[in-house]
Scaffold this active site. Structure first.
Site, PDB file in Angstrom:
ATOM      1  N   LYS A  50      -3.785   3.252  -2.606  1.00 12.01           N
ATOM      2  CA  LYS A  50      -4.909   4.110  -2.982  1.00 12.01           C
ATOM      3  C   LYS A  50      -4.722   5.434  -2.266  1.00 12.01           C
ATOM      4  CE  LYS A  50      -7.954   0.250  -1.938  1.00 12.01           C
ATOM      5  NZ  LYS A  50      -7.085  -0.319  -0.946  1.00 12.01           N
TER       6      LYS A  50
ATOM      7  N   MET B  16      -7.846   9.163   9.032  1.00  6.19           N
ATOM      8  CA  MET B  16      -8.255   9.742   7.745  1.00  6.19           C
ATOM      9  C   MET B  16      -9.151  10.965   7.943  1.00  6.19           C
ATOM     10  SD  MET B  16      -9.016   6.183   5.741  1.00  6.19           S
ATOM     11  CE  MET B  16      -9.564   5.277   7.170  1.00  6.19           C
TER      12      MET B  16
ATOM     13  N   ASP C  83       0.813  -1.221   0.000  1.00  6.17           N
ATOM     14  CA  ASP C  83       0.000   0.000   0.000  1.00  6.17           C
ATOM     15  C   ASP C  83       0.840   1.262   0.000  1.00  6.17           C
ATOM     16  OD1 ASP C  83      -2.385  -1.210   0.025  1.00  6.17           O
ATOM     17  OD2 ASP C  83      -2.764  -1.011   2.169  1.00  6.17           O
TER      18      ASP C  83
HETATM   19  C1  LIG Z   1      -6.497   3.557   5.330  1.00  7.20           C
HETATM   20  S1  LIG Z   1      -6.076   3.987   6.984  1.00  7.20           S
HETATM   21  C2  LIG Z   1      -5.080   2.627   7.396  1.00  7.20           C
HETATM   22  C3  LIG Z   1      -4.896   2.467   8.841  1.00  7.20           C
HETATM   23  C4  LIG Z   1      -3.995   1.305   9.172  1.00  7.20           C
HETATM   24  N1  LIG Z   1      -4.579   0.073   8.800  1.00  7.20           N
HETATM   25  C5  LIG Z   1      -3.605   1.280  10.651  1.00  7.20           C
HETATM   26  O1  LIG Z   1      -3.957   0.326  11.364  1.00  7.20           O
HETATM   27  O2  LIG Z   1      -2.914   2.217  11.063  1.00  7.20           O
HETATM   28  C6  LIG Z   1      -4.919   5.264   6.713  1.00  7.20           C
HETATM   29  C7  LIG Z   1      -4.911   6.302   7.823  1.00  7.20           C
HETATM   30  O3  LIG Z   1      -4.193   5.820   8.934  1.00  7.20           O
HETATM   31  C8  LIG Z   1      -3.578   6.901   9.590  1.00  7.20           C
HETATM   32  N2  LIG Z   1      -2.121   6.658   9.593  1.00  7.20           N
HETATM   33  C9  LIG Z   1      -1.462   5.624   9.093  1.00  7.20           C
HETATM   34  N3  LIG Z   1      -0.146   5.723   9.327  1.00  7.20           N
HETATM   35  C10 LIG Z   1       0.024   6.861  10.007  1.00  7.20           C
HETATM   36  C11 LIG Z   1       1.148   7.509  10.572  1.00  7.20           C
HETATM   37  N4  LIG Z   1       2.378   7.000  10.461  1.00  7.20           N
HETATM   38  N5  LIG Z   1       0.946   8.682  11.226  1.00  7.20           N
HETATM   39  C12 LIG Z   1      -0.280   9.197  11.348  1.00  7.20           C
HETATM   40  N6  LIG Z   1      -1.372   8.611  10.855  1.00  7.20           N
HETATM   41  C13 LIG Z   1      -1.230   7.469  10.184  1.00  7.20           C
HETATM   42  C14 LIG Z   1      -3.937   8.154   8.829  1.00  7.20           C
HETATM   43  O4  LIG Z   1      -5.092   8.695   9.405  1.00  7.20           O
HETATM   44  C15 LIG Z   1      -4.220   7.592   7.464  1.00  7.20           C
HETATM   45  O5  LIG Z   1      -5.053   8.440   6.718  1.00  7.20           O
END
Ligand SMILES: C[S@@+](CC[C@H](N)C(=O)[O-])C[C@H]1O[C@@H](n2cnc3c(N)ncnc32)[C@H](O)[C@@H]1O
Length: 467
Positions: free
Chosen positions: A269, A383, A247
């Site tokens: 995406k 998100m 991803d």
């Molecule tokens: C599609 S979701 C996936 C979440 C992922 N499965 C998880 O458990 O962290 C994507 C969102 O996760 C958050 N996110 C993921 N990695 C991040 C990071 N290193 N710092 C801050 N937010 C993060 C953000 O809000 C981002 O828009």
């Protein structure tokens, strides 16, 4: 290679340890594990040595004599004055008994390596006495790569050796075992499902040959970005994968840890810009597995938290392909640690709720705002950057105080992470002032006051200094 590595069977064979202190005890423990008939002789045996070896070794409190050495196949000397040690070594040499003198390589016929012990599977590392600390470090690195149940896997394979021999031609046998160790049955054994693995193995051996080419899909969480936050299991799978579908949130540093010749496909995406549609991703998982490949579907954070891991799992399973999940550290846990902020805290918050600020299309997320505002605990919004302003306004309109602390954490755990603190009433401003694009989390609640991070005032002061 200065010394030849060989594995000696010590089952019921006499081994002598001279000395009664910590060093003798450490060697004794190894010898007991190896099944030796052990004698420990020393003028003074420590209390720990006596109690740890009670019933496991013959413990004799006196000076050793030549006959003790002659009666053994291996001798360890862990203490003694120089002239004594020399006499014992000479007696061992005359009797043809192999000797090891702790910390005296010049007297050693053999050395003891750093050992990784997984039952039938053992790995030993030697630096030929040159750098024992390096040996121990290498051992720790290799330990991390070896599944804890790899010994059970060896036992499992052993149970089917004869059956495989009788059912599969010699020319195909090696390939069979190669596929077996990379395939779903081995994965079942490694995850502890031995009953399922036996059932599948019997079907495989007794079924048509083509079944041996069955692939497997692992849905794996890559964590929030820092490669050190990958789980050991995720690292192992990345190093064995034939194909990796990853991803947008999976960092280059993490991909760099994957097997070099694995095929890699970016299927990320960006919001409203689906590079590869979800059903196409799922179709590719199934297609690669049907080619007999070991497929890793690598997803940011945890696959089952706002990750569509559940949908992928269902599709792969419905296609009859074995599928396994490896969790990852979700962004909320990673970002909280990066900001030194507990998500729950006995003084501030008794619960934490994860929600998504993303809605299908450009609309508002379908959330029960009055329930969320009433909780008064920690609310983590994934998100939520583009809707931050309206999320803040809705929570306030439904009763959450505008003064509630918030923290916005962008790229948490990565080298370029940003943490901005303020209040719920300032949420939109915080995003603008920090030029936050994402990926970012909004953490709303009293605990956010504890986060390390910059306030609006600090950002403004910094900008004035730069200007
Ligand atoms: C599609 S979701 C996936 C979440 C992922 N499965 C998880 O458990 O962290 C994507 C969102 O996760 C958050 N996110 C993921 N990695 C991040 C990071 N290193 N710092 C801050 N937010 C993060 C953000 O809000 C981002 O828009």
């Amino acid at each position: 290679m200065n010394r030849f590595p060989a594995y000696i069977s010590l089952d019921d064979r006499p081994v002598l340890i001279i000395g009664g202190g910590a060093s003798a005890l450490a060697k004794a423990r190894l010898m007991v594990t190896a099944g030796a008939t052990l004698t420990v002789i020393g003028e003074k045996l420590s209390r720990e040595t006596k109690s740890a070896l009670k019933g496991k070794a013959r413990l004799i409190e006196r000076a050793p004599v030549v006959a003790d050495i002659e009666a053994s196949v291996l001798v360890f000397i862990t203490e003694g004055a120089n002239d004594q040690v020399e006499r014992w070594v000479e007696a061992a040499r005359i009797a043809g008994v192999l000797v090891n003198v702790v910390d005296r390589p010049e007297y050693c016929d053999f050395t003891t390596p750093s050992i990784i012990d997984r039952g039938r599977v053992t790995v030993s590392i030697s630096t030929d006495g040159a750098a024992p600390v390096l040996g121990r470090k290498l051992r720790a690195d290799i330990e991390a790569l070896l599944p804890s149940k790899v010994g059970s896997l060896a036992d499992f394979a052993d149970q089917y050796r004869d059956a495989v021999k009788s059912k599969i031609n010699e020319s195909e046998r090696r390939q069979f075992w190669e596929r077996f160790f990379e395939g779903p049955i081995a994965a079942q054994v490694l995850t502890g499902d031995e009953a399922g693995a036996h059932e599948a193995m019997l079907a495989l051996i007794n079924g048509p040959a083509s079944e041996a080419r069955e692939g497997v899909v692992h849905i794996v969480g890559a964590g929030p970005g820092d490669p050190d936050l990958l789980t050991i299991k995720a690292l192992r799978l990345l190093q064995r994968a034939d194909v990796i579908l990853y991803d947008r949130l999976v960092s280059d540093d993490i991909l760099a840890l994957a097997r070099r010749d694995a095929e890699r496909f970016y299927v990320g995406k960006a919001k409203a810009n689906h590079a590869v549609p979800q059903d196409e991703i799922e179709a590719r998982l199934v297609a690669f597995a049907r080619e007999g490949k070991m497929v890793v579907r690598l997803k940011g954070g945890d696959p089952f938290i706002f990750g569509r891991g559940g949908e992928e799992l269902e599709t792969v399973r419905a296609a009859g392909i074995p599928v396994f999940t490896t969790p990852g550290i979700t962004a909320a846990a990673g970002c909280a640690a990066a900001a030194n902020m507990a998500l729950t805290h006995r003084d501030h918050s008794q619960a934490v709720t994860f929600v998504t600020g993303h809605a299908k299309g450009e609309g508002e997320p379908d959330l029960d705002w009055s329930a969320l505002a009433a909780l008064k605990n920690t609310l983590v919004v994934y998100m939520g950057v583009s809707k931050a302003d309206s999320i803040g306004a809705k929570l306030i309109a439904h009763g959450r105080e505008a003064s509630t602390p918030v923290a916005v954490i962008e790229k948490g755990t990565r080298a370029d992470q940003k943490i901005i603190k303020g209040t719920l009433g300032q949420l939109g401003q915080l995003i603008d002032a920090g030029s936050v694009i994402g990926p970012a989390l909004l953490v709303i609640g009293e605990v956010a006051a504890l986060a390390d991070g910059e306030t609006l005032l600090a950002i403004a002061q910094k900008e004035r200094l730069v200007a």
